[in-house]
Design an enzyme around this catalytic site. Structure first.
Site, mmCIF file in Angstrom:
data_model
loop_
_atom_site.group_PDB
_atom_site.id
_atom_site.type_symbol
_atom_site.label_atom_id
_atom_site.label_comp_id
_atom_site.label_asym_id
_atom_site.label_seq_id
_atom_site.Cartn_x
_atom_site.Cartn_y
_atom_site.Cartn_z
ATOM 1 N N HIS A 33 -12.869 11.769 6.984
ATOM 2 C CA HIS A 33 -12.050 12.971 7.176
ATOM 3 C C HIS A 33 -10.713 12.725 6.478
ATOM 4 O O HIS A 33 -10.116 11.666 6.668
ATOM 5 C CB HIS A 33 -11.846 13.191 8.687
ATOM 6 N N THR A 66 -14.551 -1.310 12.656
ATOM 7 C CA THR A 66 -13.833 -0.617 13.722
ATOM 8 C C THR A 66 -14.276 -1.269 15.031
ATOM 9 O O THR A 66 -15.467 -1.544 15.206
ATOM 10 C CB THR A 66 -14.193 0.889 13.713
ATOM 11 N N TYR A 102 0.288 4.507 -2.263
ATOM 12 C CA TYR A 102 0.131 5.880 -1.754
ATOM 13 C C TYR A 102 1.132 6.821 -2.427
ATOM 14 O O TYR A 102 0.792 7.949 -2.781
ATOM 15 C CB TYR A 102 0.320 5.922 -0.238
ATOM 16 N N ARG A 146 0.821 -1.224 0.000
ATOM 17 C CA ARG A 146 0.000 0.000 0.000
ATOM 18 C C ARG A 146 0.853 1.272 0.000
ATOM 19 O O ARG A 146 0.458 2.298 -0.518
ATOM 20 C CB ARG A 146 -0.946 0.006 1.211
ATOM 21 N N TYR A 162 -12.674 9.682 1.466
ATOM 22 C CA TYR A 162 -13.911 9.492 2.237
ATOM 23 C C TYR A 162 -13.612 9.703 3.725
ATOM 24 O O TYR A 162 -12.473 9.627 4.178
ATOM 25 C CB TYR A 162 -14.534 8.124 1.966
ATOM 26 N N GLN A 179 -9.045 -0.094 11.445
ATOM 27 C CA GLN A 179 -8.453 -0.977 10.433
ATOM 28 C C GLN A 179 -8.372 -2.419 10.929
ATOM 29 O O GLN A 179 -7.363 -3.103 10.782
ATOM 30 C CB GLN A 179 -7.085 -0.413 10.008
#
Ligand SMILES: C[S@@+](CC[C@H](N)C(=O)[O-])C[C@H]1O[C@@H](n2cnc3c(N)ncnc32)[C@H](O)[C@@H]1O
Length: 255
Positions: free
Chosen positions: A91, A231, A67, A63, A89, A163
């Site tokens: 904040h 979560t 990024y 990842r 999506y 996560q």
């Protein structure tokens, strides 16, 4: 010179704030990573030009590399002198690795930049679980970070682990990873007594739908429902008494 606005779209389509919408409409180009198709369609409908950065995720790719590619793609546009809006999506500064990195790179290059807040999963959790962080405080970590750093936990303060569906995962998989839930359960059992309640939480991404709230205990964690948007909420295990000396110092003692 170009400019950069990094904005949040909220958790469901109705949570796009007027100021974030204005930033999308005003930009020369909008690059976005969102979690639902209605928000994606809204962005594509109101933006002059738009690019779905979510397409850069690849199941077999680290990842961090994805990024870095996102940041480079955004700066191709900023460096070309365009007014760029990036939408994440929730904040855009909450558990979003590339968001703050984009802000840093823009600021260090002297590019006019702004981050506009969105409604995050934490905000949705406060509403759906009736949790006020002003009462007992709040502790939040990604589940992986919580394990890796053996974070010190105050069991009188609510704990939120983000996560949950990506513990120990560095790749851009789309399916939740259950492999290390047992490692997490072992660590939590060092902190909480058997039978302590935990809640696997997912805010509704469709307007009008209820949130998903699955109750369990640390012992049942490994069998609980899990998605990439899960979560974990763990309520406090005890209350803390007021320190009488400090109460007196602050003049908060009843006569
Ligand atoms: C990469 S982070 C993005 C967070 C997002 N920027 C925010 O402000 O909510 C993804 C994590 O956010 C949480 N999350 C995302 N969507 C959620 C939802 N619908 N309900 C509960 N938690 C969610 C989960 O912990 C998920 O693993």
């Amino acid at each position: 010179m170009g400019s950069l606005a990094v904005v949040g779209s909220g958790i469901r389509p109705t949570q796009l704030t007027p100021e974030c919408r204005s930033a999308i409409v005003a930009a020369d180009i909008v690059l976005y990573v969102v979690a639902d198709s209605v928000t994606a369609a809204t962005i594509e409908g109101i933006a002059v030009e738009s690019v779905d950065l979510g397409r850069l995720y690849a199941p077999d790719q680290n990842r961090r590399l994805t990024y870095a590619t996102m940041v480079d793609r955004v700066f191709e546009e900023v460096d070309a002198g365009r007014h760029v809006c990036v939408v994440f999506y929730g904040h855009p500064g909450v558990f979003v690795d590339p968001g703050p990195e984009m802000m840093r790179r823009a600021t260090s290059g002297g590019v006019k930049t702004i981050m506009l807040p969105g409604i995050s999963a934490a905000d949705a959790l406060y509403a759906d679980l009736g949790l006020d962080p002003g009462r007992d405080g709040i502790q939040m970590f990604s589940a992986t970070d919580f394990l890796l750093r053996r974070r010190d936990i105050d069991d009188s303060v609510p704990l939120v682990l983000w996560q949950m569906g990506a513990i120990g995962q560095e790749r851009g998989a789309t399916e939740p990873e259950r492999k290390y839930l047992g490692v997490l359960a072992e660590r939590l059992a060092e902190i909480y007594l058997p039978g302590h309640r935990i809640v696997m939480y997912e805010a509704a991404r469709i307007v009008g739908y209820p949130p998903s709230l699955d109750n369990g205990t640390v012992e049942t964690l490994t069998g609980m429902p899990l998605t990439r948007a899960s979560t974990l909420f763990i309520p406090p295990a005890r209350t803390v008494d007021v320190d009488a000396g400090v109460a007196e110092q602050l003049g908060l003692v009843d006569d």
